[in-house]
Motif scaffolding. Structure first.
Motif, PDB file in Angstrom:
ATOM      1  N   PHE A  45       0.719  -1.100  -0.244  1.00 12.14           N
ATOM      2  CA  PHE A  45       0.007  -0.033  -0.037  1.00 12.14           C
ATOM      3  C   PHE A  45       0.693   1.320  -0.003  1.00 12.14           C
ATOM      4  O   PHE A  45       2.138   1.298   0.413  1.00 12.14           O
ATOM      5  CB  PHE A  45      -1.226   0.056   1.227  1.00 12.14           C
ATOM      6  CG  PHE A  45      -0.760   1.012   2.121  1.00 12.14           C
ATOM      7  CD1 PHE A  45      -1.500   2.175   2.518  1.00 12.14           C
ATOM      8  CD2 PHE A  45       0.349   0.719   3.150  1.00 12.14           C
ATOM      9  CE1 PHE A  45      -1.140   3.086   3.347  1.00 12.14           C
ATOM     10  CE2 PHE A  45       0.748   1.743   3.960  1.00 12.14           C
ATOM     11  CZ  PHE A  45      -0.120   2.928   4.308  1.00 12.14           C
ATOM     12  N   PHE A  46       0.180   2.440  -0.409  1.00 20.47           N
ATOM     13  CA  PHE A  46       0.723   3.615  -0.379  1.00 20.47           C
ATOM     14  C   PHE A  46      -0.255   4.599  -0.397  1.00 20.47           C
ATOM     15  O   PHE A  46      -1.414   4.598  -0.568  1.00 20.47           O
ATOM     16  CB  PHE A  46       1.962   3.833  -1.363  1.00 20.47           C
ATOM     17  CG  PHE A  46       1.555   3.745  -2.868  1.00 20.47           C
ATOM     18  CD1 PHE A  46       1.554   2.409  -3.280  1.00 20.47           C
ATOM     19  CD2 PHE A  46       1.108   4.874  -3.707  1.00 20.47           C
ATOM     20  CE1 PHE A  46       1.065   2.111  -4.674  1.00 20.47           C
ATOM     21  CE2 PHE A  46       0.620   4.593  -4.935  1.00 20.47           C
ATOM     22  CZ  PHE A  46       0.794   3.346  -5.393  1.00 20.47           C
ATOM     23  N   THR A  47       0.395   5.873   0.074  1.00 20.54           N
ATOM     24  CA  THR A  47      -0.806   7.051   0.242  1.00 20.54           C
ATOM     25  C   THR A  47      -0.650   8.000  -0.911  1.00 20.54           C
ATOM     26  O   THR A  47       0.442   7.757  -1.663  1.00 20.54           O
ATOM     27  CB  THR A  47      -0.423   7.954   1.417  1.00 20.54           C
ATOM     28  OG1 THR A  47       0.932   8.232   1.066  1.00 20.54           O
ATOM     29  CG2 THR A  47      -0.571   7.117   2.535  1.00 20.54           C
ATOM     30  N   ASP A  48      -1.483   8.799  -1.095  1.00 24.55           N
ATOM     31  CA  ASP A  48      -1.682   9.935  -2.248  1.00 24.55           C
ATOM     32  C   ASP A  48       0.040  10.811  -2.080  1.00 24.55           C
ATOM     33  O   ASP A  48       0.347  11.214  -3.201  1.00 24.55           O
ATOM     34  CB  ASP A  48      -2.754  10.906  -2.064  1.00 24.55           C
ATOM     35  CG  ASP A  48      -2.881  11.547  -0.649  1.00 24.55           C
ATOM     36  OD1 ASP A  48      -2.199  11.302   0.222  1.00 24.55           O
ATOM     37  OD2 ASP A  48      -3.756  12.387  -0.628  1.00 24.55           O
ATOM     38  N   ARG A  49       0.362  10.944  -0.721  1.00 27.13           N
ATOM     39  CA  ARG A  49       1.658  11.621  -0.773  1.00 27.13           C
ATOM     40  C   ARG A  49       2.729  10.986  -1.361  1.00 27.13           C
ATOM     41  O   ARG A  49       3.869  11.394  -2.029  1.00 27.13           O
ATOM     42  CB  ARG A  49       2.095  12.067   0.911  1.00 27.13           C
ATOM     43  CG  ARG A  49       1.165  12.865   1.684  1.00 27.13           C
ATOM     44  CD  ARG A  49       1.261  14.312   0.683  1.00 27.13           C
ATOM     45  NE  ARG A  49       2.204  14.951   0.403  1.00 27.13           N
ATOM     46  CZ  ARG A  49       2.746  15.624  -0.709  1.00 27.13           C
ATOM     47  NH1 ARG A  49       1.720  16.042  -1.394  1.00 27.13           N
ATOM     48  NH2 ARG A  49       3.868  16.083  -0.618  1.00 27.13           N
ATOM     49  N   ALA A  50       2.757   9.602  -1.157  1.00 26.32           N
ATOM     50  CA  ALA A  50       3.852   8.918  -1.919  1.00 26.32           C
ATOM     51  C   ALA A  50       3.582   8.823  -3.363  1.00 26.32           C
ATOM     52  O   ALA A  50       4.553   9.116  -4.136  1.00 26.32           O
ATOM     53  CB  ALA A  50       3.642   7.295  -1.486  1.00 26.32           C
ATOM     54  N   LEU A  51       2.540   8.754  -3.828  1.00 29.21           N
ATOM     55  CA  LEU A  51       2.235   8.866  -5.220  1.00 29.21           C
ATOM     56  C   LEU A  51       2.733  10.126  -5.704  1.00 29.21           C
ATOM     57  O   LEU A  51       3.209  10.238  -6.924  1.00 29.21           O
ATOM     58  CB  LEU A  51       0.630   8.639  -5.691  1.00 29.21           C
ATOM     59  CG  LEU A  51       0.403   8.700  -7.220  1.00 29.21           C
ATOM     60  CD1 LEU A  51       0.637   7.331  -7.903  1.00 29.21           C
ATOM     61  CD2 LEU A  51      -1.226   9.186  -7.164  1.00 29.21           C
TER      62      LEU A  51
ATOM     63  N   GLU B 105      -8.243  11.059 -11.210  1.00 26.46           N
ATOM     64  CA  GLU B 105      -9.062  11.693 -10.342  1.00 26.46           C
ATOM     65  C   GLU B 105      -7.944  11.513  -8.975  1.00 26.46           C
ATOM     66  O   GLU B 105      -7.159  10.463  -9.101  1.00 26.46           O
ATOM     67  CB  GLU B 105     -10.529  11.037  -9.813  1.00 26.46           C
ATOM     68  CG  GLU B 105     -11.526  11.555 -10.522  1.00 26.46           C
ATOM     69  CD  GLU B 105     -12.704  10.782 -10.359  1.00 26.46           C
ATOM     70  OE1 GLU B 105     -13.000  10.322  -9.299  1.00 26.46           O
ATOM     71  OE2 GLU B 105     -13.395  10.494 -11.317  1.00 26.46           O
ATOM     72  N   ALA B 106      -8.263  12.287  -8.119  1.00 30.48           N
ATOM     73  CA  ALA B 106      -7.461  12.247  -6.838  1.00 30.48           C
ATOM     74  C   ALA B 106      -8.059  10.967  -5.776  1.00 30.48           C
ATOM     75  O   ALA B 106      -9.153  10.941  -5.813  1.00 30.48           O
ATOM     76  CB  ALA B 106      -7.195  13.425  -6.168  1.00 30.48           C
ATOM     77  N   HIS B 107      -7.086  10.204  -5.437  1.00 26.78           N
ATOM     78  CA  HIS B 107      -7.523   9.360  -4.062  1.00 26.78           C
ATOM     79  C   HIS B 107      -6.450   9.317  -3.025  1.00 26.78           C
ATOM     80  O   HIS B 107      -5.390   9.613  -3.499  1.00 26.78           O
ATOM     81  CB  HIS B 107      -7.709   7.920  -4.814  1.00 26.78           C
ATOM     82  CG  HIS B 107      -8.618   7.710  -5.998  1.00 26.78           C
ATOM     83  ND1 HIS B 107      -9.849   7.326  -5.855  1.00 26.78           N
ATOM     84  CD2 HIS B 107      -8.335   7.911  -7.266  1.00 26.78           C
ATOM     85  CE1 HIS B 107     -10.428   7.405  -7.036  1.00 26.78           C
ATOM     86  NE2 HIS B 107      -9.593   7.581  -7.743  1.00 26.78           N
ATOM     87  N   PRO B 108      -7.010   9.100  -1.941  1.00 27.94           N
ATOM     88  CA  PRO B 108      -6.114   9.176  -0.786  1.00 27.94           C
ATOM     89  C   PRO B 108      -5.231   8.068  -0.480  1.00 27.94           C
ATOM     90  O   PRO B 108      -4.145   8.171  -0.118  1.00 27.94           O
ATOM     91  CB  PRO B 108      -6.983   9.497   0.695  1.00 27.94           C
ATOM     92  CG  PRO B 108      -8.370   9.009   0.043  1.00 27.94           C
ATOM     93  CD  PRO B 108      -8.585   8.985  -1.461  1.00 27.94           C
TER      94      PRO B 108
END
Ligand code: 2HG
Ligand code: ZN
Length: 462
Positions: A250-256, A270-273
């Motif tokens: 898993f990873f978060t939007d900040r990682a992305l 679209e943005a996802h968290p």
């Protein structure tokens, strides 16, 4: 050689390659932590076991500390030499020594790079299944020293599961031949498992016999976008129930944000968290249908907002890059790293508590969550705010880690899941291990390394 100790080392081991050039001391004296200033005495590059034994005996005679060194991709300072140590680099001991088709084992020297092990196994129609992002530069000896995990633990376990035998030079220079590739061996303590994960504090692995296995069935990779943190473990349960998982990350939007800024392709408009990369067996239509059913179940229950599935190896690699490229995309900021674990069953409660804790303690700070969620292992990287002094930043983070360590103790977790204690996590060892356990560890160290020459100051102080 200006230093008389090094002169005596050269006399004792004719032909030993020794480096003392400042650029070499700098290069071999650090790992990926970049927190300490390298200051080794010299670098020794032995070519065989006899040379390793002779170096260890010299270190005992001279009371010089040794730092065993592989690919130095470690993230806990286990391979840092900042106090006049002799770095014992195993990079010239990097050969495949043999393959046994009946035992299905590959015997290698410790300095071999993980990717070369993968290739050697594949040439025999088999696989060595332990895998992670640093595969191109980390060495098998370093993997053994930290019992490295990585992205396929959920399916294959840690390095420990794949070590059938070890040749090991103790802190006094004795050579031990541990387990000799046996599958069943009930003849007393299994010292092989004591060596695995000991971070170079007990001695030096000079040869490893690795178990290999069948190549996995064809797989597919799915990238899922999740609306909430709470959904994460529910999606994991839904996928694990229906599929044979090879990985669940898993990873978060900040990682992305960081990994796409570093060149990876943005997967959704679209943005996802939150995001998950799942790899699963997709050998036939039945398994492919099961994957689709898992996805649909998650969408219908509001656990997943969007998803893509790989249709080729190239697409699978592209999706994996989003997860595997995170560490590299953050490296230039010198993040403060956490590598923590709890039991998977404890994860929902622990996640909620940790998220609240870090939101409170790191206001306005870029905190990047990712990791091997299917193993209960989180990587939380904290980026230094611009302009903040590096030392002050580490001190601030360490205060938060004290709190995190308390939370881990309450949930029965560990301050290091797979990177090791090294120097970085030493202050928190007692949050994860009892005082009695650490006292026993010290006792074991005294038996195998009575003069304390093996990687002193790492894991614990004597
Ligand atoms: C990973 O899982 C590695 O990518 C590195 O263990 C984690 O950079 C990190 O914190
Ligand atoms: Zn990891």
């Amino acid at each position: 050689m200006n230093d008389p100790r090094l002169q005596r080392l050269c006399d004792a081991i004719p032909g030993l390659r020794l480096l003392t050039d400042p650029a070499d001391l700098e290069h071999y004296g650090r790992d990926w932590t970049r927190r300490w200033n390298p200051a080794p005495l010299a670098i020794a590059l032995p070519v065989d076991t006899a040379q390793v034994q002779a170096i260890v005996r010299w270190a005992n005679d001279e009371r010089v500390a040794l730092v065993p060194s592989g690919g130095r991709t470690g993230l806990s300072g286990g391979a840092v030499a900042a106090n006049g140590e002799l770095v014992l680099s195993l990079e010239r001991m990097n050969r495949v020594l043999g393959f046994d088709p009946i035992d299905r084992t590959l015997t290698v020297q410790p300095g071999i790079v993980l990717e070369a092990v993968h290739n050697a196994a594949r040439e025999q129609g088999l696989v060595y299944p332990v895998d992670f992002g640093a595969r191109g530069s980390c060495s098998i000896g370093g993997n053994i020293a930290t019992n490295a995990g990585g992205i396929r633990v959920i399916r294959y376990g840690n390095t420990r599961n794949w070590i059938a035998g070890l040749k090991f030079v103790t802190g006094t220079g004795e050579l031990l031949d541990l387990n000799r590739g046996l599958i069943k061996n009930a003849s007393g303590y299994d010292l092989r498992h004591l060596v695995i994960g000991s971070e170079g504090t007990l001695g030096i692995v000079v040869e490893a016999t690795l178990s290999l296995t069948d190549a996995p069935p064809p797989t597919q990779v799915m990238l899922l976008a999740l609306p909430s943190f709470e959904a994460l473990m529910q999606v994991f349960a839904a996928f694990r129930e229906r599929l044979v998982l090879e990985a669940f990350e898993f990873f978060t939007d900040r990682a992305l944000e960081h990994v796409t800024a570093h060149g990876a392709q943005r997967p959704f408009e679209e943005a996802h968290p939150y995001f998950v990369v799942a790899e699963f067996a997709a050998a036939d239509e039945l398994q492919q249908a099961a994957a689709l059913a898992a996805f649909e179940y998650c969408v219908e229950n509001g656990l997943v907002g969007d998803g893509v599935i790989s249709q080729s190896d190239a697409q699978a690699a592209q999706l994996w890059r989003l997860r595997e490229g995170i560490t590299e995309s953050l490296a230039r900021y010198k993040p403060y790293k956490n590598d923590i674990s709890v039991r998977v069953s404890a994860m929902p409660a622990f996640l909620a508590e940790t998220q609240a804790l870090l939101t409170r303690e790191y206001p306005g700070v870029d905190v990047i969550w990712f990791g091997h969620i299917g193993d209960g292992n989180l990587h939380i990287n904290v980026l230094p705010p611009e302009g903040l002094d590096a030392q002050l930043f580490v001190e601030q983070c360490e205060r938060v880690t004290d709190l995190l360590s308390d939370a881990l103790a309450r949930h029965g977790g560990s301050i290091s899941a797979e990177h090791g204690i090294g120097l970085v996590k030493k202050p928190y060892l007692l949050g994860s291990r009892s005082a009695e356990e650490v006292a026993l560890m010290r006792g074991i160290k005294r038996v195998l390394d009575p003069n304390g020459v093996m990687n002193p100051g790492k894991v614990f102080d004597l």
